[in-house]
Design a protein around this motif. Sequence first.
Motif: not given
Length: 459
Positions: A409-415, A417-423, A451-459
Amino acid sequence: MVDASLVRALEDIVGPENVSADPVELLCYARDASENFGLPDVVVWPRTTEEVSAILRLANERKVPVTPRGAGTCLSGGPVPARGGILMVLTRMNRILEVDVEDMLVLVEPGVVWADLNSALEPYGLFLPPDPASGSVCTIGGCIAENAGGVRAVKYGTFRDWVQALEVVLPTGEVLWTGSRARKWVSGYDLVRLFVGSEGTLGVITKALLRVFPRPRHTAVMSAFAPELEDAGKAVFYVMSRGLMPSAVEIMDASTLEAVSKYVGMEFPTCEAMLIFEFDGFTQADVRARLREAKKLCEASNLRVEVASSEAEAARIWRARKSASPALARLRPSSIHEDITVPVSKVAAMLVRAREISRELGVLIATFGHAGDGNLHPVILFDEKDEDEARRAMKAAEAICRAALELGGTLTGEHGIGMSKARFFPLEHSPVALEAMKAIKAAFDPNGILNPGKIWEVP
């Protein structure tokens, strides 16, 4: 980073009434619907594409971060300003600019609310099928940025499938129109699909040309109660593999049902999971025939089936499903809403694994979601003030993500990555894929302001 001169420059662009650096207002915009938090330095409300362009041009020149925001219903921290700077709220760009009935297209600004758009389309017998749970308040721009789905994505797809063209302001302030009014076009790179789901990191959407569809005339709903999670998984797989085309296939596990029962005062049969099937179409005979076949498949999978005999009964079933999030919110002070997606054949395995993780780590996890396309929402419930419980909750989030990936599967289907799943992002994407994404980001946003600090950039 943000000084008085920048605030004055913003006021010159949009007017003083559309700029705020008031600490109370900043605090109001420091969160979305997730667990994330980040204070902006200033909030600005543009009303036109030209104003958005001027704001981004100013920010790019001064290298000030800009975070786009709609209604703030995101569950992954997408519109939370991870690096401070300017928070650009697009809710005042809320006009429906065109309804083209002949070509079934609608042109809107990003601040149009999903429910308002569908209300405006109803007199024409049309609708925009993707239906996020927050549809009464969420905005079209945010839905596109996160590639939102909803309960009917199993039949109609996500927002990606309904965006025909976009007007986007790039981080440099340049304005781009990409896409076509024609249904088929393969002229150059598909930039529309690149911006859809990019979480506001590549550009700010200021207009969207959307496909719409004739509103089905008939629906039928049934609920099915599974004695075991594996039985629920089998039933979903059989219905989907028979080509019955349900417009919704939802699931709530026993923990969710217990919370919903107390919240809305409804009684449910004893079970490990409840499934909800909806079928829609343009003739009642077709809809009823598909529902009857699905009922047989569920009963053959050892499920108890109840068919809604009226619109009131169908509404009652949907009320239970839509009460899942508020019902669970009453159980503990804090929550993490996961959004993993697995192949449909692995839904039962993922539900079992979520239950095992809950027991292993001693933290409550209740799962509901869109079983028909494998998109599940395990909700981890805890008290963030309890350091030990919060630590176990974070471990549970990682374990759930790893389990989904192990099942294909995948980490996210509709929400998003944002900050929550960047790590967790590197768990799913190879170093080569990550470098390719970073190169795309650098091409659009060389100064990294958007929008820095999102997707692959861990806040």
